[in-house]
Each structure stands twice: as C-alpha cells, then as structure tokens.
Design a protein around this motif. Structure first.
Motif, mmCIF file in Angstrom:
data_model
loop_
_atom_site.group_PDB
_atom_site.id
_atom_site.type_symbol
_atom_site.label_atom_id
_atom_site.label_comp_id
_atom_site.label_asym_id
_atom_site.label_seq_id
_atom_site.Cartn_x
_atom_site.Cartn_y
_atom_site.Cartn_z
ATOM 1 N N MET A 243 -11.803 31.525 48.102
ATOM 2 C CA MET A 243 -11.358 30.491 49.017
ATOM 3 C C MET A 243 -11.216 29.174 48.254
ATOM 4 N N ARG A 244 -10.151 28.444 48.547
ATOM 5 C CA ARG A 244 -9.914 27.148 47.917
ATOM 6 C C ARG A 244 -10.985 26.156 48.362
ATOM 7 N N LYS A 245 -11.552 25.434 47.400
ATOM 8 C CA LYS A 245 -12.589 24.449 47.720
ATOM 9 C C LYS A 245 -11.960 23.082 47.956
ATOM 10 N N VAL A 246 -12.614 22.304 48.823
ATOM 11 C CA VAL A 246 -12.264 20.905 49.032
ATOM 12 C C VAL A 246 -13.256 20.095 48.212
ATOM 13 N N VAL A 247 -12.735 19.298 47.276
ATOM 14 C CA VAL A 247 -13.582 18.569 46.337
ATOM 15 C C VAL A 247 -13.324 17.073 46.451
ATOM 16 N N LEU A 248 -14.394 16.329 46.641
ATOM 17 C CA LEU A 248 -14.325 14.870 46.579
ATOM 18 C C LEU A 248 -14.682 14.493 45.147
ATOM 19 N N PHE A 249 -13.683 14.100 44.380
ATOM 20 C CA PHE A 249 -13.837 13.724 42.967
ATOM 21 C C PHE A 249 -13.602 12.223 42.921
ATOM 22 N N ILE A 250 -14.641 11.458 42.565
ATOM 23 C CA ILE A 250 -14.563 10.011 42.718
ATOM 24 C C ILE A 250 -15.490 9.323 41.715
ATOM 25 N N ALA A 251 -15.219 8.062 41.461
ATOM 26 C CA ALA A 251 -16.063 7.256 40.578
ATOM 27 C C ALA A 251 -16.655 6.108 41.377
ATOM 28 N N ALA A 252 -17.831 5.668 40.955
ATOM 29 C CA ALA A 252 -18.503 4.543 41.614
ATOM 30 C C ALA A 252 -19.212 3.696 40.563
#
Length: 177
Positions: A1-10
């Motif tokens: 199953m395709r994953k939903v990824v929150l890829f972010i910088a802080a």
C-alpha cells in the motif's frame, strides 16, 4: 500500500517558516555536501499533495515548477480558476483523496508538502503513515509552528535517525492509525 509521508524541515525551536511565511533561514542553512537525503526520498514518491499557500510560495521561489515530474494535487477549499497542466486542484475530503490515490495502480508514496494546516487535516483523519522531520540548526524565535495547537494527540515510533552535515533527520511511523 502506498504510504502518506509528511517530509518536512523545522528550526530547532519547532518552526517551519517565519510568521510571514518566509523560509529564508532554511535556504540559507542548506549547504555542505549532498542533498541531505532529499533525492532518495523524492525518487520514492509519485504523488505530491500540497496546500494552496505552499503552492503559491513554491511558484515565487522557483522559476520552474519543481514537481512537474510527479502527480500533483493542491489541496484547497477554494480552487483557483486557472488550473495549470502540472497539477490538479482538490477541494474534497482528505480521506476520499487518499482512498482514490491508494487504489491507483501506481508505485511510489504520497508526499504531503505544506504547513501545519495541511498536516493537521491529514493527521486528524489518521491518514499520515510516516513523518520524516529534519531539524535545521537555527533558532528563529517566532514563526509558523510545525504543528497547530489543534493537531490531535498522536503517538509515533522512531524508525531511524540520520545526520547529514549539521542536520538531524528523524524518521517516525504513526501508531494511532
């Protein structure tokens, strides 16, 4: 199953942008050798979902749309009248969009590109599978937080920690799904 990824910088103090939305501190912090894991991540996705504010900001920052080789959805309550060929505006439910995207016979994961409002929407509906968060070694004092105060309480499991130059990337998977 395709994953939903929150890829972010802080920033180290937990902000993703200045109060006015500027990310100059992030751009100025980029450097050193390599791409800090971005290319590997980017090559593993086929779909990008971003908020309308992020989309408009990307257009200001880039001469060419940087995600033209991906399927792109701009998640917004108010679709613009002009629909550029490189993307689709989407104003329905987040759950419905993810269900539709996961049923497509398409390799690659789904990247949430945007700010706290987009993240909150998808987290509230328990649609995010993974968080890849890169901390940038800068303190900006005030700004737009990584998560809104209305973001639901969520438990995560640490999958890995990587360092790139002076950055630290934490890779989590969500447990409350």
């Amino acid at each position: 199953m395709r994953k939903v990824v929150l890829f972010i910088a802080a920033s180290l103090d937990g902000f993703i942008a200045r109060e006015n939305g500027e990310i100059d501190w992030l751009i100025e912090s980029e450097g050193g050798e390599g791409d800090n894991g971005y290319k590997e991540f980017y090559d593993g996705i086929s779909t990008v979902i971003m908020g309308n504010s992020t989309y408009k900001h990307v257009l200001i920052l880039s001469e060419q749309f940087p995600y033209a080789d991906k399927e792109v959805y701009v998640f917004t309550a108010e679709p613009d009248k002009i629909n550029p060929p490189e993307l689709q505006y989407y104003s329905g439910s987040a759950s419905k969009l993810i269900d539709e995207l996961r049923t497509k016979d398409q390799p690659g994961d789904i990247w949430l590109v945007g700010g706290a409002n987009l993240a909150e929407t998808f987290l509230r509906e328990k649609l995010v599978d993974e968080l890849i968060l890169t901390y940038i070694p800068v303190v900006i004092g005030r700004g737009i937080p990584l998560f809104n105060e209305n973001t639901p309480e969520t438990s995560l499991h640490l999958k890995s920690v990587k360092t790139y130059n002076q950055f630290v990337t934490l890779h989590y998977e969500f447990l409350n799904k």
